[in-house]
Motif scaffolding. Structure first.
Motif, PDB file in Angstrom:
ATOM      1  N   ALA A 303       0.637  -1.264   0.055  1.00  0.00           N
ATOM      2  CA  ALA A 303      -0.166  -0.291  -0.143  1.00  0.00           C
ATOM      3  C   ALA A 303       0.733   1.524  -0.180  1.00  0.00           C
ATOM      4  O   ALA A 303       0.008   2.653  -0.353  1.00  0.00           O
ATOM      5  N   CYS A 304       2.358   1.266   0.200  1.00  0.00           N
ATOM      6  CA  CYS A 304       2.669   2.410   0.536  1.00  0.00           C
ATOM      7  C   CYS A 304       3.692   2.436  -1.069  1.00  0.00           C
ATOM      8  O   CYS A 304       3.834   1.490  -1.625  1.00  0.00           O
ATOM      9  N   ARG A 305       4.285   3.920  -1.070  1.00  0.00           N
ATOM     10  CA  ARG A 305       4.546   4.268  -2.389  1.00  0.00           C
ATOM     11  C   ARG A 305       5.961   2.805  -2.893  1.00  0.00           C
ATOM     12  O   ARG A 305       6.282   2.683  -4.376  1.00  0.00           O
ATOM     13  N   ASP A 306       6.728   3.225  -1.759  1.00  0.00           N
ATOM     14  CA  ASP A 306       7.938   2.307  -1.936  1.00  0.00           C
ATOM     15  C   ASP A 306       7.720   0.343  -1.579  1.00  0.00           C
ATOM     16  O   ASP A 306       8.509   0.397  -2.007  1.00  0.00           O
ATOM     17  N   GLY A 307       6.696   0.123  -2.052  1.00  0.00           N
ATOM     18  CA  GLY A 307       5.861  -1.362  -2.035  1.00  0.00           C
ATOM     19  C   GLY A 307       7.088  -2.233  -3.112  1.00  0.00           C
ATOM     20  O   GLY A 307       7.079  -3.075  -2.198  1.00  0.00           O
ATOM     21  N   ARG A 308       6.410  -2.055  -3.965  1.00  0.00           N
ATOM     22  CA  ARG A 308       7.530  -2.682  -4.653  1.00  0.00           C
ATOM     23  C   ARG A 308       8.399  -2.657  -3.987  1.00  0.00           C
ATOM     24  O   ARG A 308       9.250  -4.363  -4.664  1.00  0.00           O
ATOM     25  N   THR A 309       9.237  -2.119  -4.102  1.00  0.00           N
ATOM     26  CA  THR A 309      11.156  -2.260  -3.120  1.00  0.00           C
ATOM     27  C   THR A 309      10.873  -2.945  -2.426  1.00  0.00           C
ATOM     28  O   THR A 309      12.139  -4.358  -2.530  1.00  0.00           O
ATOM     29  N   VAL A 310      10.153  -2.924  -0.974  1.00  0.00           N
ATOM     30  CA  VAL A 310       9.826  -3.678  -0.087  1.00  0.00           C
ATOM     31  C   VAL A 310       9.975  -5.315  -0.684  1.00  0.00           C
ATOM     32  O   VAL A 310       9.717  -5.992   0.027  1.00  0.00           O
ATOM     33  N   VAL A 311       9.072  -5.251  -1.499  1.00  0.00           N
ATOM     34  CA  VAL A 311       8.360  -6.586  -1.511  1.00  0.00           C
ATOM     35  C   VAL A 311      10.003  -7.068  -2.567  1.00  0.00           C
ATOM     36  O   VAL A 311      10.420  -8.270  -1.957  1.00  0.00           O
ATOM     37  N   GLN A 312      10.193  -6.798  -3.241  1.00  0.00           N
ATOM     38  CA  GLN A 312      11.948  -7.327  -4.451  1.00  0.00           C
ATOM     39  C   GLN A 312      12.867  -7.600  -2.728  1.00  0.00           C
ATOM     40  O   GLN A 312      13.188  -8.503  -3.220  1.00  0.00           O
ATOM     41  N   LEU A 313      13.115  -6.349  -1.658  1.00  0.00           N
ATOM     42  CA  LEU A 313      13.978  -7.003  -0.603  1.00  0.00           C
ATOM     43  C   LEU A 313      13.938  -8.477  -0.213  1.00  0.00           C
ATOM     44  O   LEU A 313      14.740  -8.511   0.097  1.00  0.00           O
ATOM     45  N   LEU A 314      12.728  -8.369   0.158  1.00  0.00           N
ATOM     46  CA  LEU A 314      12.341  -9.449   0.969  1.00  0.00           C
ATOM     47  C   LEU A 314      12.054 -10.479   0.293  1.00  0.00           C
ATOM     48  O   LEU A 314      12.442 -12.224   0.957  1.00  0.00           O
ATOM     49  N   THR A 315      11.407 -10.378  -1.043  1.00  0.00           N
ATOM     50  CA  THR A 315      12.376 -11.704  -2.207  1.00  0.00           C
ATOM     51  C   THR A 315      13.570 -12.608  -2.082  1.00  0.00           C
ATOM     52  O   THR A 315      13.743 -13.080  -2.143  1.00  0.00           O
ATOM     53  N   GLN A 316      14.301 -10.985  -2.295  1.00  0.00           N
ATOM     54  CA  GLN A 316      15.488 -11.747  -2.731  1.00  0.00           C
ATOM     55  C   GLN A 316      16.170 -12.032  -1.093  1.00  0.00           C
ATOM     56  O   GLN A 316      16.807 -13.143  -0.786  1.00  0.00           O
ATOM     57  N   SER A 317      15.798 -11.426  -0.446  1.00  0.00           N
ATOM     58  CA  SER A 317      16.887 -11.250   1.230  1.00  0.00           C
ATOM     59  C   SER A 317      16.416 -12.389   1.996  1.00  0.00           C
ATOM     60  O   SER A 317      16.843 -12.997   2.955  1.00  0.00           O
ATOM     61  N   TYR A 318      14.503 -13.030   2.153  1.00  0.00           N
ATOM     62  CA  TYR A 318      14.140 -14.513   2.514  1.00  0.00           C
ATOM     63  C   TYR A 318      15.294 -14.976   3.240  1.00  0.00           C
ATOM     64  O   TYR A 318      15.384 -14.689   4.860  1.00  0.00           O
ATOM     65  N   PRO A 319      16.091 -15.855   2.342  1.00  0.00           N
ATOM     66  CA  PRO A 319      16.347 -16.732   3.038  1.00  0.00           C
ATOM     67  C   PRO A 319      17.876 -16.034   3.912  1.00  0.00           C
ATOM     68  O   PRO A 319      18.058 -16.942   5.015  1.00  0.00           O
ATOM     69  N   GLU A 320      18.182 -15.264   3.669  1.00  0.00           N
ATOM     70  CA  GLU A 320      19.380 -15.238   3.975  1.00  0.00           C
ATOM     71  C   GLU A 320      18.272 -14.373   6.071  1.00  0.00           C
ATOM     72  O   GLU A 320      19.349 -14.782   7.268  1.00  0.00           O
ATOM     73  N   ILE A 321      17.640 -13.625   5.904  1.00  0.00           N
ATOM     74  CA  ILE A 321      16.637 -13.517   7.228  1.00  0.00           C
ATOM     75  C   ILE A 321      16.200 -14.471   7.978  1.00  0.00           C
ATOM     76  O   ILE A 321      17.241 -14.862   9.390  1.00  0.00           O
ATOM     77  N   GLU A 322      16.601 -15.933   6.902  1.00  0.00           N
ATOM     78  CA  GLU A 322      15.353 -17.018   8.152  1.00  0.00           C
ATOM     79  C   GLU A 322      17.504 -17.729   8.316  1.00  0.00           C
ATOM     80  O   GLU A 322      16.700 -17.954   9.409  1.00  0.00           O
ATOM     81  N   ARG A 323      18.230 -17.819   8.105  1.00  0.00           N
ATOM     82  CA  ARG A 323      19.047 -18.010   8.693  1.00  0.00           C
ATOM     83  C   ARG A 323      19.602 -17.068   9.605  1.00  0.00           C
ATOM     84  O   ARG A 323      19.997 -17.679  10.532  1.00  0.00           O
ATOM     85  N   ARG A 324      19.462 -15.785   9.579  1.00  0.00           N
ATOM     86  CA  ARG A 324      19.851 -14.722  10.457  1.00  0.00           C
ATOM     87  C   ARG A 324      18.673 -15.238  11.535  1.00  0.00           C
ATOM     88  O   ARG A 324      19.243 -15.533  13.305  1.00  0.00           O
ATOM     89  N   ARG A 325      17.816 -15.947  11.775  1.00  0.00           N
ATOM     90  CA  ARG A 325      16.697 -16.481  12.969  1.00  0.00           C
ATOM     91  C   ARG A 325      17.465 -17.141  13.459  1.00  0.00           C
ATOM     92  O   ARG A 325      17.456 -17.705  14.440  1.00  0.00           O
ATOM     93  N   LYS A 326      17.658 -18.271  12.760  1.00  0.00           N
ATOM     94  CA  LYS A 326      17.799 -20.149  13.257  1.00  0.00           C
ATOM     95  C   LYS A 326      19.146 -19.327  14.091  1.00  0.00           C
ATOM     96  O   LYS A 326      18.616 -20.605  14.772  1.00  0.00           O
ATOM     97  N   MET A 327      20.316 -18.759  13.739  1.00  0.00           N
ATOM     98  CA  MET A 327      21.047 -18.395  14.432  1.00  0.00           C
ATOM     99  C   MET A 327      20.944 -17.870  15.634  1.00  0.00           C
ATOM    100  O   MET A 327      21.812 -18.259  16.459  1.00  0.00           O
ATOM    101  N   ALA A 328      20.564 -16.855  15.339  1.00  0.00           N
ATOM    102  CA  ALA A 328      19.807 -16.506  16.498  1.00  0.00           C
ATOM    103  C   ALA A 328      19.566 -16.921  17.482  1.00  0.00           C
ATOM    104  O   ALA A 328      19.563 -16.699  18.766  1.00  0.00           O
ATOM    105  N   THR A 329      18.298 -18.183  17.283  1.00  0.00           N
ATOM    106  CA  THR A 329      17.815 -18.971  17.782  1.00  0.00           C
ATOM    107  C   THR A 329      18.621 -19.910  18.298  1.00  0.00           C
ATOM    108  O   THR A 329      18.496 -20.433  19.591  1.00  0.00           O
ATOM    109  N   TRP A 330      19.744 -20.725  18.134  1.00  0.00           N
ATOM    110  CA  TRP A 330      20.384 -21.394  18.190  1.00  0.00           C
ATOM    111  C   TRP A 330      21.490 -20.476  19.741  1.00  0.00           C
ATOM    112  O   TRP A 330      22.308 -20.918  20.582  1.00  0.00           O
ATOM    113  N   LEU A 331      21.616 -19.305  18.876  1.00  0.00           N
ATOM    114  CA  LEU A 331      23.027 -19.323  20.126  1.00  0.00           C
ATOM    115  C   LEU A 331      22.203 -18.189  21.353  1.00  0.00           C
ATOM    116  O   LEU A 331      23.174 -18.807  22.039  1.00  0.00           O
ATOM    117  N   ARG A 332      20.702 -18.453  21.466  1.00  0.00           N
ATOM    118  CA  ARG A 332      19.814 -18.072  22.498  1.00  0.00           C
ATOM    119  C   ARG A 332      19.580 -19.480  23.422  1.00  0.00           C
ATOM    120  O   ARG A 332      20.052 -19.332  24.707  1.00  0.00           O
TER     121      ARG A 332
END
Length: 687
Positions: A303-332
């Protein structure tokens, strides 16, 4: 339009000066104006004596000012501000008390510019006063969010340097260039500490710390009113956000993202979007985004003016975000495991100082920054407590030892098995240092206890030669220290405490030694008494003992000479040499030029355990004189035996004899005959 400068200047001066002032004192206004939809900042200075306005303005996101020099002239109820060429720029009205200036920008023809909105400027203090006030804020030692907000507001409205007094312009410019970065560095550090250490035990605590973090990450608390163009401010805000999120993740209520209704506005504050900026826009670190959160964010961002950019970023970066989430869980999980370990030396050693191994980190693809974020800082209090518990165990272990159970020389060797390999591990290295310090303290304690025991024995010992000898000459004994030597200061302290007793005993012992040597039996067959052997192990470096050392040396020399003379007389009498022969000489042959004194032969031989005798045979004119040597039996030398020479007088002398021939022998000569006599007389090694 008529301009009556003198009368108008007086009228205008009266309207803008609310309090008594010097006629040439400038009056300052500031505010904003909007042209073509762009907001600009205004800083104006009015000089009454010349009816002149110095107008400075710049875009809000700009860094340099545009400048106008405008002369005021009256036009009915308004004041027209024109440049020296007569071109009108502003039509203004000034409030009767001088506190406000309202105006409109004009065209060349003097008509209001349609693309510019009417504006209002408020009277303010001088540029110098404002800078001094800013410097006061910048000097705050422990700045808060409120202080930072005030500083940010003033930095965003910095007056033009040209409005400062000429002599202050360069010094204030330099002062600002140094103090502003230093202020923000102090603020970021202080706020990070407050957010990292603030209480989060109760719901109220958690609510308070979240509010503090949200305030500290707002754009109002940045020097440029932006988290986009200020890398230091953005990094600090990310640090604040992640610190609070990580702390709350350990409890039963995690940090929640910012309300979605402001998402578009927050996204619009960034010139481009990356993961860090998106974390700030949603108000939640990426390590806490699961799939459902990411999918919901995609829907909201569209719904935002930069929404397309956010969607592209999440599409490309989600594997890295998921890796960071799992790494943080293991570290905790690892952090919780380490926090649960008991406070003991074994736990500290086996957990490598409450840390994870490099192999574990590589296997789980953990970056150094992530390790420090999720484990490093959060474990510091527990690590410090466990390290102290381990140190107490080490000190208690040393306290339970004695010089018998743990020789001081072996104390440091305990640290390696207790602490383990500490290379590259700061925590283990610190504990190893603690251990070696404890070992050194144990050694010093053992030495001091021995020191005290020895002092007591010395004080009780007789102050005589025997008291000195049986108490290590009143020196510190180090034999039971296991190869460890006492510190120089401790040795000096010991020597200072026994100095009087040592000096007293040394004086008494000196007299005892002198008397013992003077009365000793030179021919006694029993072993020498200890007092007659005093020079062998007596330390020569101690000043108090030097007279005793000298007495031992001189007494031994005199006694040795006396003993040698007495034994010489004894063997000479037993050799069978009469008065004439004993005072004579013997040559190796009749052709030898000189002879060796009989006394030297007999006494020198005796010193080598070689018996030299002078038997005879026959009577009167048929009497024969012999010299016989008997070599003793020695395991590592030639067998024992005798050699007998017939001697003849030289030239009929009764005192000068020569060896004529070997009369009998049971062994071979140990040396040529011409060398035998000199070997015996000169204490040589004829055998």
């Amino acid at each position: 339009m008529q301009v009556h400068t003198g009368a108008f200047a007086a009228l205008l001066f009266a309207s803008v000066i609310a309090a008594p002032a010097i006629a040439d004192e400038a009056t300052f206004y500031r505010g904003t104006h909007i042209c073509n939809g762009n907001r600009s900042l205004d800083d104006w200075a009015f000089e009454p004596s010349a009816a002149r306005f110095r107008v400075f303005y710049r875009r809000i996101d700009g860094t340099s000012f545009e400048t106008l020099e405008l002369i005021a002239s009256s036009a009915g109820d308004e004041v027209i501000l024109s440049d020296p060429r007569g071109r009108p720029w502003v039509a203004a009205r000034i409030a009767s008390d001088g506190g406000r200036l309202q105006g409109r920008w004009l065209t060349y023809q003097g008509r209001p510019q349609s693309e510019c909105e009417p504006f209002t400027l408020e009277r303010t203090t001088s540029a110098k006063a404002r800078m001094d006030e800013l410097f006061t804020l910048l000097g705050t030692a422990d700045p808060t969010v409120e202080t930072a907000r005030k500083v940010a507001a003033e930095q965003q409205r910095l007056p033009p340097i040209a409005l400062l007094p000429e002599l202050d312009q360069q010094s204030d410019r330099q002062r600002y260039a140094e103090s502003a970065p230093a202020f923000w560095k102090r603020f970021y550090e202080a706020e990070q500490k407050r957010l990292a250490e603030g209480r989060i035990e109760t719901p109220t605590d958690r609510k308070r710390i979240v509010a503090a973090m949200r305030a500290a990450t707002s754009v109002e608390v940045t020097p440029h009113a932006s988290l986009d163009r200020d890398g230091a401010a953005r990094e600090a805000a990310l640090g604040f956000l992640r610190t609070v999120a990580d702390r709350l993740a350990t409890g039963d209520r995690s940090l929640e993202a910012l309300p979605a209704d402001g998402l578009c506005e927050r996204l619009a504050g960034f010139s481009y979007i990356d993961t860090d900026r998106l974390e700030l826009a949603v108000g939640l670190p990426a390590e806490y985004w699961d799939r459902a959160f990411a999918e919901d964010l995609i829907r909201k961002a569209q719904a935002c003016r930069d929404g397309r950019t956010v969607v592209q970023l999440l599409t490309q970066s989600y594997p890295e975000i998921e890796r960071r989430r799992k790494m943080a869980t293991w570290l905790r999980e690892q952090r919780d495991r380490l926090l649960a370990l008991p406070l003991s030396l074994a736990s500290f050693r086996e957990s490598s100082g409450l840390s994870l191994s490099q192999e574990e980190l590589r296997r789980n693809d953990v970056t150094r920054a992530a390790y420090e974020r999720f484990i490093g800082a959060s474990l510091e209090p527990r690590r410090a407590a466990m390290e102290e518990a381990a140190a107490r165990e080490i000190r208690a272990s040393f306290a339970g030892e004695s010089s018998t159970s743990l020789p001081p020389g072996q104390a440091r060797a305990r640290c390696e098995p207790w602490v383990g390999r500490q290379w590259g591990n700061d925590a283990l290295a610190r504990l190893y240092k603690t251990c070696t310090n404890a070992a050194d303290a144990y050694v010093e304690g053992a030495i001091r206890r021995s020191f005290q025991t020895q002092l007591e024995r010395i004080e009780a010992a007789p102050k005589t030669f025997e008291g000195l000898r049986t108490h290590h000459w009143f020196q510190m004994e180090t034999g039971d220290f296991g190869g460890v030597y006492p510190p120089a200061a401790l040795s000096a302290e010991f020597n200072g405490k026994v100095a009087t007793a040592r000096a007293e005993a040394a004086r008494t012992a000196k007299g005892e030694v002198e008397r013992a040597f003077a009365s000793a039996d030179a021919l006694a067959e029993t072993p020498d008494a200890p007092i007659l052997q005093c020079g062998r192990d007596l330390p020569t470096s101690d000043e108090a003992l030097r007279p005793l050392v000298q007495a031992c040396r001189e007494g031994n020399q005199a006694f040795s000479a006396r003993r040698e003379e007495a034994r010489c007389k004894q063997v000479l009498a037993a050799s069978g040499a009469g008065d004439g022969l004993s005072a004579g000489t013997i040559r190796a042959s009749a052709s030898a030029q000189t002879g060796v004194p009989v006394r030297k032969l007999v006494c020198g031989g005796a010193q080598q355990r070689v018996s030299v005798t002078f038997p005879t045979s026959g009577m009167l004119w048929w009497s024969k004189q012999y010299m016989e040597i008997r070599l003793p039996e020695e395991p590592r030398h030639a067998e024992s035996g005798t050699i007998r020479w017939l001697m003849e007088p030289v030239g009929g002398s009764k005192s000068d004899w020569a060896l004529a021939r070997i009369e009998s022998k049971t062994i071979e000569l140990p040396a040529p005959q011409e060398m035998m006599l000199s070997c015996l007389a000169q204490h040589g090694f004829c055998r």
